[in-house]
Design an enzyme around this catalytic site. Structure first.
Site, PDB file in Angstrom:
ATOM      1  N   ILE A 149       0.845  -1.190   0.000  1.00 13.04           N
ATOM      2  CA  ILE A 149       0.000   0.000   0.000  1.00 13.04           C
ATOM      3  C   ILE A 149       0.882   1.242   0.000  1.00 13.04           C
ATOM      4  O   ILE A 149       1.832   1.353   0.765  1.00 13.04           O
ATOM      5  CB  ILE A 149      -0.898   0.044   1.260  1.00 13.04           C
ATOM      6  CG1 ILE A 149      -1.781  -1.204   1.368  1.00 13.04           C
ATOM      7  CG2 ILE A 149      -1.740   1.316   1.269  1.00 13.04           C
ATOM      8  CD1 ILE A 149      -2.850  -1.303   0.331  1.00 13.04           C
ATOM      9  N   LYS A 150       0.547   2.190  -0.877  1.00  7.68           N
ATOM     10  CA  LYS A 150       1.225   3.497  -0.915  1.00  7.68           C
ATOM     11  C   LYS A 150       0.182   4.540  -0.560  1.00  7.68           C
ATOM     12  O   LYS A 150      -0.685   4.870  -1.373  1.00  7.68           O
ATOM     13  CB  LYS A 150       1.805   3.750  -2.306  1.00  7.68           C
ATOM     14  CG  LYS A 150       2.406   5.136  -2.520  1.00  7.68           C
ATOM     15  CD  LYS A 150       2.821   5.289  -3.980  1.00  7.68           C
ATOM     16  CE  LYS A 150       3.267   6.716  -4.297  1.00  7.68           C
ATOM     17  NZ  LYS A 150       3.566   6.883  -5.740  1.00  7.68           N
TER      18      LYS A 150
END
Length: 226
Positions: A149-150
Site C-alpha cells: 500500500i502506498k
C-alpha cells in the site's frame, strides 16, 4: 530525468518508481542499481485548473505487467482514486486494480496500490488527509488484493496507526505529496516510521530538491537506521 535518475542511483535507494517510457533510464544503468517500480496507469487529476469542466480519467497502461516483466521490474504501481462527485473515476480505478491483480498473480509480479483520497482545491485537486477517508480507501485496496500500500499521511499524524491497522499484514509506504521544507519532510518521515510505516515513496520532495542524492541519503538513514 536522466540526470536525476543517475544521481538517485548513486544515492542507492531501495527502488525508483518510473513510468514505462522512463524505466529504461534506470535499467540501462550499468552495475548495481535500485529496483524498478513501474507506474501502470496514467491519470489527469494532478495540477490542473478548471477540472470541473474536465472528464477525469485513470487508464491502465496496455499490457502493463508484461512490460514490467520485460523491464525486470520488482513491482507495478496503480491508483485507487476517490474524488468527490466522480464515481466513474473510482470505478475505473477499481477495474484497473482488479485487472492488474489478475495479471500480477499470473506473472508473479508484486502489486502496489495507491489509495488516494482527493478534494477540490483552489487549482485542481489536492490530498484529503481525513483519517477515516484514507482508512476506508486503504481497506478497499487490501480487499482488492494489494501486496503493498502506498498511502498519503493523515492530517493528524498520530492517527496514522489507524491506517496501518486496517492494512493488516500489507506493508504501508507513505506517499510524499507536495513539496515542503527539508525540516518538515524529515520530521514527518521520522514520526511515521516510528509509528510503524514500512517505508516511503517520495517524488517531488526528492526530484525537485536542489540536492536529490543528499536528501535521498538523509531519508534512507531515517527509514533504515533510525
Amino acid at each position: 530525468m536522466r540526470t536525476v535518475v543517475a544521481s538517485l542511483v548513486d544515492a542507492a535507494p531501495d527502488a525508483i518508481q518510473l513510468s514505462p517510457g522512463q524505466a529504461h533510464l534506470l535499467q540501462e544503468t550499468r552495475g548495481p542499481k535500485p529496483a524498478l517500480v513501474m507506474r501502470a496507469d496514467v491519470a489527469n487529476v494532478y495540477g490542473q485548473e478548471g477540472l470541473e469542466r474536465e472528464r477525469l480519467f485513470s487508464y491502465a497502461v496496455a499490457d502493463a505487467v508484461e512490460h514490467a516483466v520485460r523491464l525486470d521490474a520488482a513491482c507495478v504501481c496503480v491508483n485507487l482514486l476517490a474524488v468527490p462527485g466522480e464515481p466513474e473515476l473510482h470505478e475505473q480505478c477499481v477495474r484497473n486494480v482488479s485487472a492488474l491483480r489478475s495479471m500480477c498473480t499470473r506473472y508473479g509480479m508484486a502489486l502496489m496500490v495507491e489509495p488516494l483520497a482527493m478534494k477540490r482545491g483552489e487549482s485542481g485537486y489536492g490530498v484529503n488527509g481525513d483519517t477515516q477517508t484514507i482508512v476506508t480507501l486503504v481497506r478497499q485496496a487490501v480487499e482488492l488484493g494489494a501486496d503493498v500500500i502506498k498511502a498519503d499521511p493523515t492530517d493528524d499524524l498520530d492517527a496514522y496507526s489507524d491506517v496501518l491497522a486496517v492494512a493488516g499484514d500489507r506493508p504501508v509506504l507513505v506517499r510524499g505529496g507536495g513539496r515542503v521544507s527539508d525540516d518538515e519532510i524529515l520530521e514527518r518521515t521520522r514520526k511515521l516510521i516510528a509509528i510503524g510505516a514500512a517505508g516511503i515513496v517520495y517524488g517531488r520532495n526528492v526530484v525537485q530538491h536542489p540536492r536529490p542524492a543528499e536528501i535521498t541519503r538523509a531519508l534512507m538513514a531515517i527509514v533504515h537506521d533510525g
